[in-house]
Write a protein that holds these residues in place. Sequence first.
Motif, short mmCIF file in Angstrom:
data_model
loop_
_atom_site.label_atom_id
_atom_site.label_comp_id
_atom_site.label_asym_id
_atom_site.label_seq_id
_atom_site.Cartn_x
_atom_site.Cartn_y
_atom_site.Cartn_z
N SER A 135 0.80 -1.21 0.00
CA SER A 135 0.00 0.00 0.00
C SER A 135 0.84 1.26 0.00
CB SER A 135 -0.93 0.01 1.22
OG SER A 135 -0.17 -0.11 2.42
N GLU A 194 -1.38 -11.67 7.77
CA GLU A 194 -2.71 -11.77 8.35
C GLU A 194 -3.42 -10.42 8.26
OE1 GLU A 194 -3.93 -14.66 9.39
OE2 GLU A 194 -2.03 -15.59 8.81
N GLN A 195 -4.74 -10.47 8.44
CA GLN A 195 -5.54 -9.25 8.38
C GLN A 195 -5.36 -8.42 9.65
OE1 GLN A 195 -7.05 -8.16 5.84
NE2 GLN A 195 -7.60 -9.87 4.52
N GLY A 196 -5.44 -7.10 9.48
CA GLY A 196 -5.26 -6.21 10.63
C GLY A 196 -6.33 -6.36 11.68
N VAL A 197 -7.56 -6.73 11.26
CA VAL A 197 -8.64 -6.89 12.24
C VAL A 197 -8.33 -8.01 13.22
CG1 VAL A 197 -9.96 -8.49 10.80
CG2 VAL A 197 -11.15 -7.02 12.43
N THR A 198 -7.47 -8.95 12.85
CA THR A 198 -7.06 -10.03 13.75
C THR A 198 -5.79 -9.68 14.50
OG1 THR A 198 -8.05 -11.64 12.23
CG2 THR A 198 -6.50 -12.48 13.86
N VAL A 243 0.63 -5.34 8.24
CA VAL A 243 -0.28 -6.47 7.97
C VAL A 243 -0.35 -6.73 6.47
CG1 VAL A 243 -1.59 -6.24 10.10
CG2 VAL A 243 -2.22 -4.85 8.13
N ARG A 244 -1.42 -7.40 6.03
CA ARG A 244 -1.49 -7.94 4.66
C ARG A 244 -1.36 -6.87 3.59
NH1 ARG A 244 -6.04 -12.26 3.24
NH2 ARG A 244 -4.68 -13.40 4.69
N ASP A 245 -1.92 -5.69 3.81
CA ASP A 245 -1.86 -4.68 2.77
C ASP A 245 -0.45 -4.15 2.54
OD1 ASP A 245 -1.77 -3.41 5.23
OD2 ASP A 245 -2.67 -1.57 4.44
N HIS A 301 1.91 -14.16 -0.20
CA HIS A 301 2.12 -12.81 0.30
C HIS A 301 3.58 -12.71 0.76
CE1 HIS A 301 -2.08 -11.44 0.21
NE2 HIS A 301 -2.39 -12.70 0.51
#
Length: 409
Positions: free
Chosen positions: A192, A258-262, A281-283, A292
């Motif tokens: 990103s 992993e996703q940021g929400v986790t 995180v993933r982005d 990734h």
Amino acid sequence: MSFIAIERVLCGWPRFCRKLIITSRSLTSDLWRALVKQPGAAENVGKPGMELGWRSCFGIHVSLSKASVVYVGHRRYSTYEKTSTQILTKLFPQTSEEPNDEESRERRKLEEEEELKEMERAWRRMKLGFGLFGIGGLLFSFWAIYYFGKPALDEQGNEVIDEFSRLPPVKQYMWRTWQSVNHFQRFIQEPSSQKLLPEPLQAPYVQPSYTLVLEIKDVLVHPDWTYETGWRFKKRPGVDLFLKECAKYFEIVVYTAEQGVTVFPLLDALDPNGYIMYRLVRDSTHFVGGHHVKNLDNLNRDLKRVVVVDWDRNSTKFHPSNSFSIPRWSGNDNDSTLFELASFLSVLGTSEIDDVRDVLQYYNQFSDSLSQFRENQRKLSEQMHAEELGKTSKSRPVVKNWTRGFISH
């Protein structure tokens, strides 16, 4: 029961079923003859005291007091016979005992024609569905080309001149749409931001000499899921000590796919003291070949002083010389990897090495890097101990010893 008896039972089962079907048919046919062909049956229907006799295939004489009972019984038997015969005929066509008369052939012909008509109707419905789907896809394509291919507008509503403005209108829309698709693809595949971390701290603030990049899944915690509890994360033994020791020499960064929400609430509970300075995180990853990948070029740090700890070599395949692989943790409680890893990183941090990649490349050539580090530490300890013993046991000069002894005498 012996095997011979079992074999006889299995072999005789089809013959028994065939006899049972023939028996049921004989019963129904005899019942029908008794009702229709017996003299005076039609006149005696419903009269009390009148009996109709018939003989089954077993030779048993049965008397019924009312013809209506006989008719009901015949109707039930005929329905059962028709259903069972149809089922057996479909399952075992070679055992079909339907009469091969003109009426049966006509019925089968009508059934086949009805099946063909149903197949034709299904084929027409499928072609209609495909046609509607194709028309919908074509209309969506035209809309996408118009929406993504139209020129941009400024604040006054005028068209912005770009590199495609001189082309014919159709080519303009096509090239702008293609550019939008490529931009969306890069947005998914690339990180990103080109600088994932801020600039290093300047004096009077203290900037650690090295950067430690950690994976969280199966390195610091292990995810576990059950029907009763859902997702839970188990903390690896030695996590608190590991983060505390590494924070003395390293700028700690968690970099995961992993996703940021986790990740964010998990790190809040795992690191209440704030030893982890940054979270990526993933982005922030680079999606290549279905994986990734952690692109260290976007960290905004000197790669000579970056150490990546992970169990998956595919996640650091862009910079294998900066990675230090450890075994993947599966949740066992007797694991001591983080204690040994803390010792290794402490030695690396206190050695003031200019380029850590030389040390990491040396240990990456072994299947178990931490075991090799323990072996090297043991050899170094034995060597230092031997040197210390050599210094303490070193004898004085011979001349001085002889002179002192001579004077004392």
